[in-house]
Write a protein that holds these residues in place. Structure first.
Motif, PDB file in Angstrom:
ATOM      1  N   ASP A 817     -73.403  85.204 -74.924  1.00  0.00           N
ATOM      2  CA  ASP A 817     -72.369  85.366 -73.911  1.00  0.00           C
ATOM      3  C   ASP A 817     -72.948  85.695 -72.539  1.00  0.00           C
ATOM      4  O   ASP A 817     -72.223  86.056 -71.628  1.00  0.00           O
ATOM      5  CB  ASP A 817     -71.392  86.486 -74.339  1.00  0.00           C
ATOM      6  CG  ASP A 817     -70.138  86.520 -73.479  1.00  0.00           C
ATOM      7  OD1 ASP A 817     -69.887  85.523 -72.778  1.00  0.00           O
ATOM      8  OD2 ASP A 817     -69.423  87.537 -73.498  1.00  0.00           O
ATOM      9  N   GLY A 818     -74.254  85.563 -72.397  1.00  0.00           N
ATOM     10  CA  GLY A 818     -74.876  85.948 -71.130  1.00  0.00           C
ATOM     11  C   GLY A 818     -74.963  84.786 -70.153  1.00  0.00           C
ATOM     12  O   GLY A 818     -74.313  83.753 -70.299  1.00  0.00           O
ATOM     13  N   ALA A 819     -75.806  84.975 -69.119  1.00  0.00           N
ATOM     14  CA  ALA A 819     -76.001  83.929 -68.104  1.00  0.00           C
ATOM     15  C   ALA A 819     -76.628  82.700 -68.749  1.00  0.00           C
ATOM     16  O   ALA A 819     -77.521  82.800 -69.596  1.00  0.00           O
ATOM     17  CB  ALA A 819     -76.898  84.470 -66.998  1.00  0.00           C
ATOM     18  N   TRP A 820     -76.129  81.542 -68.349  1.00  0.00           N
ATOM     19  CA  TRP A 820     -76.575  80.287 -68.989  1.00  0.00           C
ATOM     20  C   TRP A 820     -76.393  79.146 -68.005  1.00  0.00           C
ATOM     21  O   TRP A 820     -75.325  78.990 -67.414  1.00  0.00           O
ATOM     22  CB  TRP A 820     -75.772  80.053 -70.269  1.00  0.00           C
ATOM     23  CG  TRP A 820     -76.021  78.754 -70.966  1.00  0.00           C
ATOM     24  CD1 TRP A 820     -77.222  78.242 -71.360  1.00  0.00           C
ATOM     25  CD2 TRP A 820     -75.041  77.788 -71.382  1.00  0.00           C
ATOM     26  NE1 TRP A 820     -77.069  77.044 -71.993  1.00  0.00           N
ATOM     27  CE2 TRP A 820     -75.732  76.739 -72.026  1.00  0.00           C
ATOM     28  CE3 TRP A 820     -73.660  77.727 -71.286  1.00  0.00           C
ATOM     29  CZ2 TRP A 820     -75.085  75.632 -72.555  1.00  0.00           C
ATOM     30  CZ3 TRP A 820     -73.013  76.629 -71.819  1.00  0.00           C
ATOM     31  CH2 TRP A 820     -73.704  75.587 -72.439  1.00  0.00           C
ATOM     32  N   ASP A 821     -77.463  78.354 -67.843  1.00  0.00           N
ATOM     33  CA  ASP A 821     -77.401  77.167 -66.991  1.00  0.00           C
ATOM     34  C   ASP A 821     -77.682  75.953 -67.862  1.00  0.00           C
ATOM     35  O   ASP A 821     -78.844  75.710 -68.240  1.00  0.00           O
ATOM     36  CB  ASP A 821     -78.432  77.265 -65.861  1.00  0.00           C
ATOM     37  CG  ASP A 821     -78.277  76.122 -64.853  1.00  0.00           C
ATOM     38  OD1 ASP A 821     -77.592  75.126 -65.193  1.00  0.00           O
ATOM     39  OD2 ASP A 821     -78.836  76.223 -63.759  1.00  0.00           O
ATOM     40  N   ARG A 836     -71.519  79.061 -77.160  1.00  0.00           N
ATOM     41  CA  ARG A 836     -71.593  79.727 -75.841  1.00  0.00           C
ATOM     42  C   ARG A 836     -70.268  79.611 -75.083  1.00  0.00           C
ATOM     43  O   ARG A 836     -69.768  80.589 -74.533  1.00  0.00           O
ATOM     44  CB  ARG A 836     -72.719  79.111 -75.001  1.00  0.00           C
ATOM     45  CG  ARG A 836     -74.120  79.579 -75.359  1.00  0.00           C
ATOM     46  CD  ARG A 836     -75.108  79.122 -74.307  1.00  0.00           C
ATOM     47  NE  ARG A 836     -76.472  79.440 -74.613  1.00  0.00           N
ATOM     48  CZ  ARG A 836     -77.070  80.610 -74.349  1.00  0.00           C
ATOM     49  NH1 ARG A 836     -76.366  81.584 -73.782  1.00  0.00           N
ATOM     50  NH2 ARG A 836     -78.342  80.798 -74.648  1.00  0.00           N
ATOM     51  N   LEU A 837     -69.696  78.416 -75.060  1.00  0.00           N
ATOM     52  CA  LEU A 837     -68.456  78.215 -74.314  1.00  0.00           C
ATOM     53  C   LEU A 837     -67.306  79.025 -74.916  1.00  0.00           C
ATOM     54  O   LEU A 837     -66.469  79.574 -74.185  1.00  0.00           O
ATOM     55  CB  LEU A 837     -68.094  76.727 -74.287  1.00  0.00           C
ATOM     56  CG  LEU A 837     -69.007  75.842 -73.417  1.00  0.00           C
ATOM     57  CD1 LEU A 837     -68.709  74.367 -73.670  1.00  0.00           C
ATOM     58  CD2 LEU A 837     -68.845  76.167 -71.934  1.00  0.00           C
ATOM     59  N   ALA A 838     -67.262  79.109 -76.252  1.00  0.00           N
ATOM     60  CA  ALA A 838     -66.210  79.910 -76.893  1.00  0.00           C
ATOM     61  C   ALA A 838     -66.367  81.383 -76.536  1.00  0.00           C
ATOM     62  O   ALA A 838     -65.384  82.079 -76.235  1.00  0.00           O
ATOM     63  CB  ALA A 838     -66.257  79.731 -78.407  1.00  0.00           C
ATOM     64  N   ALA A 839     -67.617  81.878 -76.534  1.00  0.00           N
ATOM     65  CA  ALA A 839     -67.867  83.279 -76.185  1.00  0.00           C
ATOM     66  C   ALA A 839     -67.518  83.544 -74.723  1.00  0.00           C
ATOM     67  O   ALA A 839     -66.920  84.572 -74.388  1.00  0.00           O
ATOM     68  CB  ALA A 839     -69.334  83.625 -76.449  1.00  0.00           C
TER      69      ALA A 839
END
Length: 922
Positions: A817-821, A836-839
């Motif tokens: 659920d953190g920073a993600w590019d 990731r998108l669900a979180a």
């Protein structure tokens, strides 16, 4: 060839459900506030279902929409129109409603069909048919339902555009819809209230505050009493659930008791240090009762015996009055006790309360008649108000004739002149009086946090109330009579009048169904005792309207012998009740099949309750009875849609097929020459047809939580197109077994999607299915990774897995659920993107997800992300992982919105990934 309708293929369920949920918070002007009725369908649901029932699915018009892409685009356009139609604020938008009518005409040879609900109840379906410009027909055995439907669909169009007839009522140049009629109801309602106060206002004295000022009383708080069973101290003791009058911060008030001269004395205290715990009550469910003063305990059996033998009484324990700064809570006085001590009025309109403890508690305490539910003063008030309806009608008639209206026939005879108009006004005034009955009885209570009256029907039953509140019908506050008339008026002002409507009383098994489209909400097996509950209002409506609607209110109480509910108290136990319901249900739907239009499917609502579910996937007798009855009556079920009008914290129920307030079924007549088949052939047909049906469902705006229930539609359609499905031993397959097979096929279809995913995603799905987020041995992980053409190192580089110390596990949504590019992610899998998108959706919201999607779509097929969201919801539900399921449901449910936002963020994104079409996802 019969054309499929939109309801048999796809619906924008999330939009419809959101509008239906929101409708619960809309009060003034909403038709449900005209008069109480039980388990009404939300208007948004009824409107959407009728539209989709009557409009062709694009796949049925290949000449106009020859490709799958063209069909999907047309469905998206129709869904967008439905999205606007279901919004409450658009319910009087004639331009939008005109667009809807045009679509209906296009699919029905240029005509607007006539619609019938033979179990009309509270009238949602006929009203929404009329709003869509369709000729609306409502029928019901219950006279209360018939009166409500007349007030909603029959009377308003007849007097649309009329000018008010009351003196001074011609000030406005034009009146739309039934606004003129509404203004007259308001005017004569005020006259009725003032005249009633002139006659009986002395029974409702003002209260004097400690500073000597006088205040209008809102309500008197009473407690029922019994003699204490303690022979050494046989005082008359109060039965109280709570001593608190107000728990509002800064305005706390409670009742303090003391024993003076062998009697209980009551004093209202104003501070926050009131009673708590066991000191707050003298009677409580599960704990019994106790006497004030010495705490002598006694049980409910003792209270029942006292009640049956007429040895209960009542004490005034507090007074609630109007004040400029809110409510004023005062101690009781002898003046107010004496004001209520008037002779008991014998009423002609009365009846026995049903002896069904599931719905009615009072008879167990000796309150066996409806008149027993009212105090002496309330009986005088209600008879006065009811009888004044007749006098008000005479005033309306005189004023209408004075304006030049011809006398004409009565309303019940089809008239539209002065006599019919006076009948119409009287009908709405009687509904206002009936609404008042809901607040003017001795089963109402005082809401000590909201500081307002609580009506008798907080649920679909009449429970026993020990400390009750007696409202002042002539106040300007909670529960007053004029306020009830105003609720009626606000509904009437917004009622559509664009098409004719009729409401008739009659049995659904005996009426004609020729050339009518059927949409209906039949009684719910054994959930609600409509007629028994309606009698509470009916006895007063009959007193007001026996000269206005003599045919409708011709019986002493509501008809019960033919009422289609499985009532074991009426039909010799559960088995007899079930036989009665099944036979009656089959009879009605067999008759509908003989007469209804063959070119439009019938729609049937079923009120599904979560508590009906069982762990093995089977549901209640009611659900199976409905499906069995329709199939046995010759219907093929072509779709099932879960309609939710309530949000639930417990969204998931393991092993069940539904999480809905209602299920809507679309049904077609099964051909007379339909074949039989075998179990093997049935399963083969399921596996052949269900995948494409699921593709269409998932392409539309359906939430994962609704997919399993919606999938029953195409599955049960296969089952119900045969006259019978034979098991290997020659017996007939049951509906229950068919549903289990449909669920198993759904599992297989969703599982087959895995083969199209990338290796990391295939590994992660298999691991999650077996171990969730728990750690297992690295050896097991290594073996599985080889089988799915990946490795532990690649999985760790992909950022979704961790292996150390001989243990291995998937990284949970919280850890992703953190920073993600996405643009800088060197090994991006469908699994990583979905989790990731669900979180992020759960933690940061749709805007952030839309921003990321604009990048993700250049790396992945976003259809695959959506499909994985469906699959992971399904797996989480089976595992009982509600938290996970909520995350994945939240992402996919918002898919149309977030992809639309993503398109606006990056208009060029669509060209970089041809498999993803933002337009199609709207």
């Amino acid at each position: 060839m019969t054309k499929k309708k939109l309801i048999e293929t796809s619906l924008p369920l999330e939009v419809i459900n959101a509008a239906s949920v929101r409708e619960k918070s809309i009060r003034h002007g909403h038709p449900s506030t005209l008069h109480l009725y039980w388990s009404r369908k939300p208007l948004a649901t009824a409107r959407a279902v009728l539209f989709a029932q009557l409009v062709d699915d694009p796949a049925s018009r290949p000449d106009e929409f020859p490709t799958v892409e063209a069909q999907d685009a047309e469905r998206a356009r129709l869904h967008a129109l439905m999205g606007k139609l279901v919004v409450w604020e658009n319910s009087l938008d004639e331009n939008l409603l005109g667009q809807a009518r045009d679509e209906i005409r296009k699919s029905n040879s240029g005509k607007l069909p006539a619609v019938l609900d033979p179990f009309a109840g509270g009238g949602s379906i006929p009203l929404e048919a009329q709003r869509l410009g369709l000729e609306a027909h409502a029928s019901d055995l219950n006279p209360l339902a018939v009166l409500i439907n007349k007030a909603l669909i029959e009377i308003p169009p007849r007097f649309a555009g009329r000018t008010p007839v009351h003196p001074g009522g011609n000030d406005q140049a034009t009146y739309q819809r039934a606004e003129g009629l509404a203004e007259d109801v308001r005017y004569y309602g005020q006259w009725l209230r003032d005249e009633a106060e002139r006659r009986i206002g002395h029974l409702y004295p003002k209260a004097t505050a400690p500073d000597g000022t006088e205040h209008t009383v809102i309500a008197w708080k009473w407690a029922r009493t019994v003699k204490s069973p303690n022979p050494a101290n046989p005082i008359e003791v109060p039965l109280v659930n709570s001593w608190w009058l107000s728990k509002k911060k800064g305005k706390e008030a409670w009742v303090k008791t003391t024993i003076q001269g062998g009697q209980v004395h009551y004093e209202v205290v104003h501070d926050a240090n009131g009673p708590t715990g066991d000191d707050e009550w003298t009677i409580k469910h599960g704990k019994g009762a106790k006497a004030v003063g010495d705490s002598t305990p006694f049980d409910y059996d003792y209270i029942r015996e006292e009640g049956i033998n007429g040895r209960t009484g009542s004490h005034l324990i507090g007074i609630v009055a109007e004040n400029q700064r809110g409510r004023l809570y005062l101690s009781p006085s002898l003046e107010h006790v004496n004001a209520a001590q008037i002779p008991r009025l014998e009423v002609d309109e009365d009846g026995d309360i049903a002896t069904n403890p599931r719905w009615f508690s009072p008879p167990a305490y000796g309150m066996t008649k409806f008149s027993n539910l009212f105090t002496n003063r309330q009986l005088v008030a209600m008879t006065t108000l009811s009888d004044l309806v007749t006098e008000a009608r005479e005033r309306v008639l005189a004023d209408a004739l004075a304006t030049g209206l011809p006398k004409g026939d009565r309303l019940e005879d089809g008239g539209s002149g002065a006599r019919a108009y006076a009948d119409a006004v009287a009908t709405y005034l009687a509904l206002g009086v009936s609404r008042t009955v809901d607040y003017s009885n001795a089963m109402c209570s005082w809401h000590n946090t909201g500081e307002k009256m609580r009506n008798i029907f907080s649920r679909q039953a009449i429970p026993m109330v020990w400390d009750y509140a007696e409202v002042n019908p002539f106040s300007d506050s909670s529960g007053n009579f004029l306020g009830q008339v105003e609720w009626v008026v606000k509904v009437l002002e917004r009622t559509p009048t664009s098409a004719e409507g009729t409401a008739d009383q009659g049995s659904a098994s005996e009426r004609d169904y020729g050339d009518l489209v059927i949409s209906t909400d039949p009684p719910y097996y054994d959930n609600i005792g409509y007629s028994d509950l309606s009698d509470f209002f009916y006895v007063w409506l009959r007193r007001s309207l026996r000269d206005v609607h003599p045919q409708v209110v011709g019986t002493m109480l509501t008809p019960k012998a033919e009422e289609l509910v499985a009532n074991p108290y009426r039909h010799d136990g559960r088995a007899g009740a079930e036989r009665f319901f099944v036979d009656g249900f089959n009879s009605v739907f067999h008759k509908i099949r003989q007469g209804a239009r063959p070119d439009v499917p019938m729609t049937v609502y079923y009120a599904y309750k979560q508590q009906e579910a069982k762990v093995d996937g089977a549901t209640s007798t009611g659900w199976h009875t409905l499906l069995d009855g329709l199939i046995n009556a010759g219907w093929e079920i072509t779709a099932t849609w879960p309609m939710r009008s309530e949000l639930s914290n417990r969204m998931l129920s393991q092993g069940t097929n539904a999480l809905a307030s209602s299920i809507v079924l679309a049904c077609r007549p099964r051909p007379a020459d339909a074949q039989t088949t075998t179990r093997r052939a049935f399963v083969a047909r399921l596996k052949s047809e269900l995948p494409e049906a699921l593709r269409t469902l998932m392409q539309g705006a359906i939430a994962p939580v609704d997919l399993a229930q919606a999938a029953i539609g195409p599955g049960i359609s296969v089952f119900s197109r045969y006259t019978r499905v034979r098991e290997a031993d020659g017996s007939d397959m049951s509906v229950r077994d068919a549903l289990l097979l449909i669920n198993a096929t759904l599992d297989e279809v969703l599982g087959e999607q895995e083969s199209d995913f990338d290796p990391d995603t295939r590994f992660a799905v298999t691991w999650y299915r077996s171990y969730g987020w728990s750690a297992e041995s690295s050896g097991t992980a290594d073996q599985l990774s080889r089988a799915t053409d990946t490795s532990l190192g690649e999985l760790e580089r992909g950022g979704i897995f961790e292996a150390k110390g001989g243990k291995a596990r998937l990284l949970s949504p919280e850890e992703l659920d953190g920073a993600w590019d996405p643009a800088l992610d060197n090994r991006l899998s469908v699994w990583e993107a979905t989790v990731r998108l669900a979180a992020i959706m759960g933690g940061q919201g749709a805007d952030k997800v839309a921003e990321l999607l604009a990048e993700v779509c250049s790396r992945l097929d976003l259809d695959a992300v959506k499909e994985l969201g469906f699959l992971l919801f399904h797996e989480a539900e089976k595992k009982g992982q509600a938290k996970d399921a909520l995350l994945f449901n939240g992402l996919v449910s918002a898919w149309g919105d977030v992809t639309d936002q993503a398109r606006r963020i990056d208009p060029g994104a669509r060209s970089t990934q041809e498999a993803f079409d933002f337009e199609d996802e709207e």
